[in-house]
Design a protein around this motif. Structure first.
Motif, PDB file in Angstrom:
ATOM      1  N   ASN A 103       0.815  -1.228   0.000  1.00  0.00           N
ATOM      2  CA  ASN A 103       0.000   0.000   0.000  1.00  0.00           C
ATOM      3  C   ASN A 103       0.846   1.276   0.000  1.00  0.00           C
ATOM      4  OD1 ASN A 103      -2.526  -1.407   0.109  1.00  0.00           O
ATOM      5  ND2 ASN A 103      -2.157  -1.774   2.291  1.00  0.00           N
ATOM      6  N   TYR A 104       1.963   1.251  -0.688  1.00  0.00           N
ATOM      7  CA  TYR A 104       2.800   2.438  -0.780  1.00  0.00           C
ATOM      8  C   TYR A 104       2.144   3.488  -1.675  1.00  0.00           C
ATOM      9  CZ  TYR A 104       7.005   0.455   1.445  1.00  0.00           C
ATOM     10  OH  TYR A 104       7.917  -0.056   2.341  1.00  0.00           O
ATOM     11  N   LEU A 105       2.362   4.751  -1.315  1.00  0.00           N
ATOM     12  CA  LEU A 105       1.856   5.852  -2.140  1.00  0.00           C
ATOM     13  C   LEU A 105       2.794   6.032  -3.330  1.00  0.00           C
ATOM     14  CD1 LEU A 105       0.857   8.450   0.616  1.00  0.00           C
ATOM     15  CD2 LEU A 105      -0.633   6.905  -0.659  1.00  0.00           C
ATOM     16  N   LEU A 106       2.378   5.531  -4.480  1.00  0.00           N
ATOM     17  CA  LEU A 106       3.198   5.574  -5.684  1.00  0.00           C
ATOM     18  C   LEU A 106       2.275   5.800  -6.876  1.00  0.00           C
ATOM     19  CD1 LEU A 106       6.042   5.240  -6.891  1.00  0.00           C
ATOM     20  CD2 LEU A 106       5.613   2.774  -7.030  1.00  0.00           C
ATOM     21  N   THR A 107       2.426   6.953  -7.513  1.00  0.00           N
ATOM     22  CA  THR A 107       1.576   7.314  -8.641  1.00  0.00           C
ATOM     23  C   THR A 107       2.035   6.590  -9.903  1.00  0.00           C
ATOM     24  OG1 THR A 107       1.221   9.494  -7.644  1.00  0.00           O
ATOM     25  CG2 THR A 107       0.628   9.227  -9.969  1.00  0.00           C
ATOM     26  N   LEU A 108       1.123   5.896 -10.539  1.00  0.00           N
ATOM     27  CA  LEU A 108       1.416   5.123 -11.746  1.00  0.00           C
ATOM     28  C   LEU A 108       0.889   5.838 -12.988  1.00  0.00           C
ATOM     29  CD1 LEU A 108       0.483   1.548 -10.461  1.00  0.00           C
ATOM     30  CD2 LEU A 108       2.636   2.794 -10.212  1.00  0.00           C
ATOM     31  N   PRO A 109       1.493   5.542 -14.151  1.00  0.00           N
ATOM     32  CA  PRO A 109       2.647   4.672 -14.386  1.00  0.00           C
ATOM     33  C   PRO A 109       3.945   5.337 -13.949  1.00  0.00           C
ATOM     34  CG  PRO A 109       1.977   5.698 -16.434  1.00  0.00           C
ATOM     35  CD  PRO A 109       0.954   6.108 -15.415  1.00  0.00           C
ATOM     36  N   VAL A 110       4.943   4.496 -13.635  1.00  0.00           N
ATOM     37  CA  VAL A 110       6.212   5.018 -13.143  1.00  0.00           C
ATOM     38  C   VAL A 110       7.324   4.022 -13.452  1.00  0.00           C
ATOM     39  CG1 VAL A 110       5.968   3.948 -10.858  1.00  0.00           C
ATOM     40  CG2 VAL A 110       7.360   6.010 -11.099  1.00  0.00           C
ATOM     41  N   ALA A 111       8.509   4.560 -13.710  1.00  0.00           N
ATOM     42  CA  ALA A 111       9.720   3.737 -13.700  1.00  0.00           C
ATOM     43  C   ALA A 111      10.177   3.698 -12.246  1.00  0.00           C
ATOM     44  CB  ALA A 111      10.798   4.338 -14.590  1.00  0.00           C
ATOM     45  N   PRO A 112      10.012   2.573 -11.558  1.00  0.00           N
ATOM     46  CA  PRO A 112      10.357   2.529 -10.138  1.00  0.00           C
ATOM     47  C   PRO A 112      11.868   2.441  -9.947  1.00  0.00           C
ATOM     48  CG  PRO A 112       9.617   0.390 -10.852  1.00  0.00           C
ATOM     49  CD  PRO A 112       9.503   1.291 -12.052  1.00  0.00           C
ATOM     50  N   GLY A 113      12.268   2.188  -8.714  1.00  0.00           N
ATOM     51  CA  GLY A 113      13.694   2.060  -8.417  1.00  0.00           C
ATOM     52  C   GLY A 113      14.164   3.158  -7.493  1.00  0.00           C
ATOM     53  N   ALA A 114      14.624   2.780  -6.282  1.00  0.00           N
ATOM     54  CA  ALA A 114      15.034   3.759  -5.273  1.00  0.00           C
ATOM     55  C   ALA A 114      16.554   3.851  -5.206  1.00  0.00           C
ATOM     56  CB  ALA A 114      14.461   3.373  -3.909  1.00  0.00           C
ATOM     57  N   GLY A 115      17.097   4.940  -5.734  1.00  0.00           N
ATOM     58  CA  GLY A 115      18.530   5.181  -5.667  1.00  0.00           C
ATOM     59  C   GLY A 115      19.298   4.528  -6.794  1.00  0.00           C
ATOM     60  N   ALA A 116      20.492   5.048  -7.053  1.00  0.00           N
ATOM     61  CA  ALA A 116      21.294   4.534  -8.165  1.00  0.00           C
ATOM     62  C   ALA A 116      22.743   4.956  -8.017  1.00  0.00           C
ATOM     63  CB  ALA A 116      20.752   5.050  -9.498  1.00  0.00           C
ATOM     64  N   ILE A 117      23.588   4.226  -8.729  1.00  0.00           N
ATOM     65  CA  ILE A 117      24.975   4.633  -8.971  1.00  0.00           C
ATOM     66  C   ILE A 117      25.060   4.978 -10.449  1.00  0.00           C
ATOM     67  CG2 ILE A 117      27.390   3.908  -8.988  1.00  0.00           C
ATOM     68  CD1 ILE A 117      26.178   4.136  -6.182  1.00  0.00           C
ATOM     69  N   GLY A 118      25.670   6.104 -10.762  1.00  0.00           N
ATOM     70  CA  GLY A 118      25.739   6.511 -12.162  1.00  0.00           C
ATOM     71  C   GLY A 118      26.783   7.578 -12.395  1.00  0.00           C
ATOM     72  N   ARG A 119      26.693   8.181 -13.573  1.00  0.00           N
ATOM     73  CA  ARG A 119      27.622   9.238 -13.951  1.00  0.00           C
ATOM     74  C   ARG A 119      26.830  10.473 -14.362  1.00  0.00           C
ATOM     75  NH1 ARG A 119      32.911   6.602 -16.764  1.00  0.00           N
ATOM     76  NH2 ARG A 119      33.800   8.393 -15.689  1.00  0.00           N
ATOM     77  N   VAL A 120      27.352  11.626 -13.995  1.00  0.00           N
ATOM     78  CA  VAL A 120      26.668  12.882 -14.288  1.00  0.00           C
ATOM     79  C   VAL A 120      26.613  13.106 -15.794  1.00  0.00           C
ATOM     80  CG1 VAL A 120      26.770  15.378 -14.034  1.00  0.00           C
ATOM     81  CG2 VAL A 120      27.326  13.905 -12.080  1.00  0.00           C
ATOM     82  N   ARG A 121      25.400  13.335 -16.296  1.00  0.00           N
ATOM     83  CA  ARG A 121      25.199  13.657 -17.721  1.00  0.00           C
ATOM     84  C   ARG A 121      25.082  15.165 -17.922  1.00  0.00           C
ATOM     85  NH1 ARG A 121      22.710  12.166 -22.854  1.00  0.00           N
ATOM     86  NH2 ARG A 121      23.121   9.983 -22.411  1.00  0.00           N
ATOM     87  N   PRO A 137       9.937  19.121   6.237  1.00  0.00           N
ATOM     88  CA  PRO A 137       9.804  18.999   4.780  1.00  0.00           C
ATOM     89  C   PRO A 137       8.950  17.802   4.383  1.00  0.00           C
ATOM     90  CG  PRO A 137      11.936  18.175   5.497  1.00  0.00           C
ATOM     91  CD  PRO A 137      11.299  18.797   6.702  1.00  0.00           C
ATOM     92  N   ASP A 138       8.143  17.990   3.344  1.00  0.00           N
ATOM     93  CA  ASP A 138       7.470  16.848   2.740  1.00  0.00           C
ATOM     94  C   ASP A 138       8.532  15.986   2.056  1.00  0.00           C
ATOM     95  OD1 ASP A 138       4.678  17.283   3.322  1.00  0.00           O
ATOM     96  OD2 ASP A 138       4.792  19.029   2.001  1.00  0.00           O
ATOM     97  N   ILE A 139       8.283  14.680   2.043  1.00  0.00           N
ATOM     98  CA  ILE A 139       9.288  13.735   1.548  1.00  0.00           C
ATOM     99  C   ILE A 139       8.659  12.751   0.576  1.00  0.00           C
ATOM    100  CG2 ILE A 139      10.835  11.826   2.198  1.00  0.00           C
ATOM    101  CD1 ILE A 139      11.377  13.226   4.820  1.00  0.00           C
ATOM    102  N   THR A 140       9.377  12.459  -0.496  1.00  0.00           N
ATOM    103  CA  THR A 140       9.049  11.337  -1.360  1.00  0.00           C
ATOM    104  C   THR A 140      10.295  10.479  -1.532  1.00  0.00           C
ATOM    105  OG1 THR A 140       7.958  10.710  -3.431  1.00  0.00           O
ATOM    106  CG2 THR A 140       9.610  12.439  -3.580  1.00  0.00           C
ATOM    107  N   LEU A 141      10.110   9.182  -1.585  1.00  0.00           N
ATOM    108  CA  LEU A 141      11.200   8.280  -1.917  1.00  0.00           C
ATOM    109  C   LEU A 141      11.110   8.041  -3.419  1.00  0.00           C
ATOM    110  CD1 LEU A 141      11.095   5.711   1.026  1.00  0.00           C
ATOM    111  CD2 LEU A 141      12.370   7.843   0.842  1.00  0.00           C
ATOM    112  N   GLN A 142      11.977   8.678  -4.155  1.00  0.00           N
ATOM    113  CA  GLN A 142      11.893   8.685  -5.616  1.00  0.00           C
ATOM    114  C   GLN A 142      11.857   7.267  -6.177  1.00  0.00           C
ATOM    115  OE1 GLN A 142      14.945  11.044  -7.445  1.00  0.00           O
ATOM    116  NE2 GLN A 142      13.995  11.015  -9.458  1.00  0.00           N
ATOM    117  N   GLY A 143      10.793   6.993  -6.925  1.00  0.00           N
ATOM    118  CA  GLY A 143      10.639   5.681  -7.529  1.00  0.00           C
ATOM    119  C   GLY A 143      10.123   4.610  -6.599  1.00  0.00           C
ATOM    120  N   LEU A 144       9.637   5.002  -5.388  1.00  0.00           N
ATOM    121  CA  LEU A 144       9.212   3.984  -4.427  1.00  0.00           C
ATOM    122  C   LEU A 144       7.948   4.361  -3.661  1.00  0.00           C
ATOM    123  CD1 LEU A 144       9.906   1.239  -3.132  1.00  0.00           C
ATOM    124  CD2 LEU A 144      11.171   2.508  -1.383  1.00  0.00           C
TER     125      LEU A 144
END
Length: 359
Positions: free
Chosen positions: A50-68, A98-105
């Protein structure tokens, strides 16, 4: 860009194209190299949690990457830098609450849902748009090790609890839920922070043995019986002295009495941090005796996630050699195999195991 998209709760992820992120002020676009898959991702995507997650969405919480690409308010990062992306996105117009969202989750309340409309898609995609303050430099890393660095987002959760507890070097800590994914990570973090002893209660004998094998004599394990009073006494007996702090990381399926057994093992003037999920899916609430809290001067803290600076501090623990990411076994999947990765995370990602997507 290509992304794995959740279109409806209970349906499989669909890999298709999304528009590339559009950079704005206060934002950074990151090329996602590795994205961790949570062990309970399947429960989120099915709607069970029952997580608050608005669909459709590419999920996924956090990442390792390179700055574009960078916004004009970024002064230290450069295009091509290796970074970790913190999924805990905070609104900028109220520093106290602060209001908080867990991006992608998920999101916390209506304000979090409003924030989620902008920072909507998560890391199951080739690129993601991230607030500037949520992007942290890793320094040079081996690209083959990007998946292992995804462990940072796992470690951040118990680290946030230990920071809230103000854990001091030499102190004795009980981690309730130590044999779980977050709890076992908390054991590693607590030792890196200098805990004198970490008491690890649990029912999973194999995992208790694994904790003893991986770490030094500062880890003391015990098998829970299910009897609240007896388990509390066993925790006290396992500790070398008074228990200074308790960190609860038990999942929603655990009974409240298991939390209470650990919490009430803490010494007078001790601290308790609650970060688990007990009660989220129904069942008994955590009933702690008012006189015990008051007369023993117990500090009880509820902690969701971690403070903004935690990522920087955690990276330093890793770089200093105090926290070894090689403790975690990583299984990687291509983005096209996102559903297989979610299944693997549910079935095969336990303590010291990580499932990772490589977009």
């Amino acid at each position: 860009m290509k992304a794995a998209i959740l279109k409806a709760f209970g349906s499989p992820l669909v890999v298709e194209s999304l528009p590339d992120p559009v950079l704005g002020t206060g934002e950074i676009v990151v090329d996602v190299v590795a994205a961790g898959v949570l062990p309970y991702a399947k429960e989120v995507f099915s709607g069970e949690r029952n997580y608050l997650l608005t669909l459709p969405v590419a999920p996924g919480a956090g990442a390792i990457g390179r700055v574009r690409a960078l916004g004009p308010d970024s002064t230290r990062l450069a295009v091509g830098d290796w970074v970790t992306c913190d999924p805990t996105v905070r609104a900028r117009d109220d520093a106290l609450t602060p209001d908080i969202t867990l991006q992608g989750l998920s999101a916390r309340g209506e304000g979090g849902l409003r924030l989620q409309k902008h920072f909507h898609h998560g890391s199951f995609a080739e690129q993601m748009l991230v607030p500037t303050e949520n992007v942290f430099s890793l320094g040079p890393i081996d690209p083959e090790e990007a998946g292992r660095w995804c462990t940072l987002n796992l470690l951040l959760v118990p680290y946030g609890g230990l920071l809230a507890a103000n854990l001091k070097a030499g102190e004795t800590l009980v981690i309730s839920g130590a044999t779980g994914n977050f709890g076992s990570a908390g054991v590693a973090v607590a030792l890196a922070m200098g805990a004198g002893c970490v008491v690890c209660p649990g029912r999973n004998e194999a995992m208790l043995e694994e904790l003893r094998r991986r770490f030094d004599s500062r880890v003391r394990t015990l098998t829970l019986t299910g009897d609240e009073a007896e388990d509390r006494q066993r925790m006290k007996q396992a500790a070398p002295g008074p228990i200074d702090c308790v960190l609860d990381l038990l999942p929603p399926s655990a009974p409240a009495k298991a939390v209470r057994a650990a919490v009430m093992a803490v010494r007078e003037y001790g601290r308790v941090v609650l970060m688990g999920g007990v009660g989220m899916l129904g069942g008994d609430d955590l009933a702690l005796p008012y006189p015990w809290i008051m007369r023993n001067c117990i500090t009880i803290i509820g902690q969701w996630m971690y403070p903004p600076e935690a990522s920087i501090r955690l990276i330093k623990l890793v770089r200093a050699g105090l926290l070894d990411l090689r403790n975690w076994e990583v299984t990687e999947f291509d983005l096209d195999d996102a559903n297989e990765a979610v299944d693997q995370a549910a079935a095969g990602s336990g303590p010291f195991k990580r499932t990772v997507l490589r977009p």
